[in-house]
Design a protein around this motif. Structure first.
Motif, PDB file in Angstrom:
ATOM      1  N   LYS A  17       0.835  -1.199   0.000  1.00 14.60           N
ATOM      2  CA  LYS A  17       0.000   0.000   0.000  1.00 14.60           C
ATOM      3  C   LYS A  17       0.873   1.254   0.000  1.00 14.60           C
ATOM      4  O   LYS A  17       1.933   1.285   0.615  1.00 14.60           O
ATOM      5  CB  LYS A  17      -0.921   0.011   1.221  1.00 14.60           C
ATOM      6  N   HIS A  18       0.388   2.279  -0.699  1.00  7.99           N
ATOM      7  CA  HIS A  18       1.074   3.564  -0.747  1.00  7.99           C
ATOM      8  C   HIS A  18       0.167   4.650  -0.175  1.00  7.99           C
ATOM      9  O   HIS A  18      -1.057   4.513  -0.174  1.00  7.99           O
ATOM     10  CB  HIS A  18       1.461   3.914  -2.182  1.00  7.99           C
ATOM     11  N   THR A  19       0.781   5.715   0.276  1.00 11.05           N
ATOM     12  CA  THR A  19       0.013   6.848   0.776  1.00 11.05           C
ATOM     13  C   THR A  19      -0.555   7.663  -0.378  1.00 11.05           C
ATOM     14  O   THR A  19      -1.734   8.012  -0.394  1.00 11.05           O
ATOM     15  CB  THR A  19       0.901   7.752   1.652  1.00 11.05           C
ATOM     16  N   ILE A  20       0.291   7.966  -1.364  1.00  9.65           N
ATOM     17  CA  ILE A  20      -0.091   8.814  -2.493  1.00  9.65           C
ATOM     18  C   ILE A  20       0.306   8.135  -3.793  1.00  9.65           C
ATOM     19  O   ILE A  20       1.403   7.576  -3.906  1.00  9.65           O
ATOM     20  CB  ILE A  20       0.589  10.197  -2.404  1.00  9.65           C
ATOM     21  N   PHE A  21      -0.583   8.163  -4.764  1.00  8.51           N
ATOM     22  CA  PHE A  21      -0.315   7.680  -6.124  1.00  8.51           C
ATOM     23  C   PHE A  21      -0.269   8.906  -7.037  1.00  8.51           C
ATOM     24  O   PHE A  21      -1.199   9.719  -7.033  1.00  8.51           O
ATOM     25  CB  PHE A  21      -1.431   6.733  -6.574  1.00  8.51           C
ATOM     26  N   VAL A  22       0.800   9.040  -7.802  1.00  2.03           N
ATOM     27  CA  VAL A  22       0.920  10.172  -8.728  1.00  2.03           C
ATOM     28  C   VAL A  22       0.660   9.690 -10.148  1.00  2.03           C
ATOM     29  O   VAL A  22       1.406   8.879 -10.698  1.00  2.03           O
ATOM     30  CB  VAL A  22       2.307  10.831  -8.630  1.00  2.03           C
ATOM     31  N   SER A  23      -0.418  10.208 -10.731  1.00  3.50           N
ATOM     32  CA  SER A  23      -0.771   9.912 -12.121  1.00  3.50           C
ATOM     33  C   SER A  23      -0.315  11.090 -12.986  1.00  3.50           C
ATOM     34  O   SER A  23      -0.653  12.242 -12.687  1.00  3.50           O
ATOM     35  CB  SER A  23      -2.291   9.714 -12.240  1.00  3.50           C
ATOM     36  N   TYR A  24       0.426  10.799 -14.039  1.00  4.87           N
ATOM     37  CA  TYR A  24       0.975  11.870 -14.866  1.00  4.87           C
ATOM     38  C   TYR A  24       1.228  11.347 -16.270  1.00  4.87           C
ATOM     39  O   TYR A  24       1.212  10.143 -16.513  1.00  4.87           O
ATOM     40  CB  TYR A  24       2.285  12.379 -14.259  1.00  4.87           C
ATOM     41  N   ASN A  51       6.979   7.690   7.359  1.00  5.62           N
ATOM     42  CA  ASN A  51       7.210   7.582   5.929  1.00  5.62           C
ATOM     43  C   ASN A  51       5.918   7.801   5.154  1.00  5.62           C
ATOM     44  O   ASN A  51       4.860   7.284   5.530  1.00  5.62           O
ATOM     45  CB  ASN A  51       7.790   6.211   5.586  1.00  5.62           C
ATOM     46  N   THR A  52       6.007   8.572   4.089  1.00  4.66           N
ATOM     47  CA  THR A  52       4.884   8.808   3.187  1.00  4.66           C
ATOM     48  C   THR A  52       5.259   8.195   1.844  1.00  4.66           C
ATOM     49  O   THR A  52       5.996   8.802   1.059  1.00  4.66           O
ATOM     50  CB  THR A  52       4.605  10.311   3.041  1.00  4.66           C
ATOM     51  N   ALA A  53       4.806   6.975   1.611  1.00  5.18           N
ATOM     52  CA  ALA A  53       5.187   6.249   0.397  1.00  5.18           C
ATOM     53  C   ALA A  53       4.412   6.783  -0.801  1.00  5.18           C
ATOM     54  O   ALA A  53       3.182   6.727  -0.823  1.00  5.18           O
ATOM     55  CB  ALA A  53       4.930   4.759   0.574  1.00  5.18           C
ATOM     56  N   VAL A  54       5.127   7.299  -1.780  1.00  7.10           N
ATOM     57  CA  VAL A  54       4.504   7.853  -2.994  1.00  7.10           C
ATOM     58  C   VAL A  54       4.750   6.893  -4.149  1.00  7.10           C
ATOM     59  O   VAL A  54       5.905   6.574  -4.470  1.00  7.10           O
ATOM     60  CB  VAL A  54       5.072   9.245  -3.324  1.00  7.10           C
ATOM     61  N   PHE A  55       3.679   6.441  -4.778  1.00  7.64           N
ATOM     62  CA  PHE A  55       3.801   5.543  -5.932  1.00  7.64           C
ATOM     63  C   PHE A  55       4.183   6.355  -7.159  1.00  7.64           C
ATOM     64  O   PHE A  55       3.462   7.258  -7.579  1.00  7.64           O
ATOM     65  CB  PHE A  55       2.492   4.799  -6.204  1.00  7.64           C
ATOM     66  N   TRP A  56       5.334   5.993  -7.730  1.00  8.57           N
ATOM     67  CA  TRP A  56       5.821   6.568  -8.987  1.00  8.57           C
ATOM     68  C   TRP A  56       6.198   5.395  -9.874  1.00  8.57           C
ATOM     69  O   TRP A  56       6.997   4.555  -9.490  1.00  8.57           O
ATOM     70  CB  TRP A  56       7.024   7.470  -8.714  1.00  8.57           C
ATOM     71  N   ASP A  57       5.599   5.319 -11.048  1.00  2.55           N
ATOM     72  CA  ASP A  57       5.782   4.131 -11.880  1.00  2.55           C
ATOM     73  C   ASP A  57       7.254   3.845 -12.173  1.00  2.55           C
ATOM     74  O   ASP A  57       7.672   2.691 -12.243  1.00  2.55           O
ATOM     75  CB  ASP A  57       4.980   4.232 -13.190  1.00  2.55           C
ATOM     76  N   ARG A  58       8.062   4.885 -12.314  1.00  3.73           N
ATOM     77  CA  ARG A  58       9.476   4.673 -12.662  1.00  3.73           C
ATOM     78  C   ARG A  58      10.209   3.867 -11.590  1.00  3.73           C
ATOM     79  O   ARG A  58      11.107   3.077 -11.897  1.00  3.73           O
ATOM     80  CB  ARG A  58      10.162   6.025 -12.875  1.00  3.73           C
TER      81      ARG A  58
END
Length: 212
Positions: A17-24, A51-58
């Motif tokens: 699980k992540h805190t924030i998912f960034v769609s771009y 920790n604030t886990a941010v999902f970044w596809d890279r």
């Protein structure tokens, strides 16, 4: 809504699980996201003390795994979904839908809207403005009309989007974006990430999970 994999783990954070998912859109926002993701995690740790886990596809997609399966897992297991939207990104979206092509950014919006109907997930559209060579910031408010490109209309107007359905999902582009913009939006200056980052971290802090 696509099904997620209960056994999926992000290769970067080693978390499901992540805190924030960034769609771009890579063509529009790669440099911005390269700066935004680590800054969000830094601000989250400083303000929330965790920790604030941010999902970044890279960094979060696993090797030898289907791309769509990976980002669907990340999206469906995040508490906040951030959608970076710029004039260029919308132009590409309109062109793809008009050509009957699948648009992954639009897929992520459709998935998020479906998810929000059944789960406690927050959707946050972030409108990315432009910065002149002199450093002057112009917020994203108006875009060319899809019926008359010489005319500018509000980004919240139905004329900002072609009157067609996304061939991948069969859903109306205009209806999808109207639903997305029912959520409060943030305005982002690409040269000043602080305000948006602090607003997003404050949103995380107000989530029910944050108080448990």
């Amino acid at each position: 809504m696509s099904a997620s994999d209960d056994n999926w783990i992000c290769k970067s954070h080693r978390l499901a699980k992540h805190t924030i998912f960034v769609s771009y859109r890579v063509a529009s926002h790669l440099k911005l996201v390269e700066n935004l993701v680590p800054f969000l995690e830094k601000v989250g740790l400083r303000r929330l003390g965790r920790n604030t886990a941010v999902f970044w596809d890279r960094t979060c997609l696993n090797f030898a795994q289907d791309f769509q399966s990976g980002f669907i897992n990340g999206l469906q297991k995040s508490a906040v979904i951030v959608y970076l939207i710029s004039e260029q990104s919308l132009e590409i979206m309109n062109a793809k839908v008009s050509a009957g092509e699948k648009d992954n950014v639009l897929v992520e919006i459709e998935e998020g809207l479906s998810l929000a109907q059944t789960q406690n997930v927050r959707l946050c559209p972030v409108l990315v403005g432009s910065v002149s060579s002199e450093g002057a910031f112009t917020p994203l408010q108006n875009v060319p009309s899809t019926s008359d490109s010489s005319k500018k209309v509000s980004i919240f107007s139905s004329e900002s989007f072609v009157d067609k359905s996304h061939q991948y999902s069969g859903k109306s582009l205009r209806d999808t974006m109207e639903r997305l913009f029912q959520n409060n939006v943030l305005y982002l200056n690409p040269n000043n990430l602080h305000e948006v980052a602090y607003n997003l971290v404050d949103l995380v802090d107000r989530l029910p999970e944050a108080s448990e």
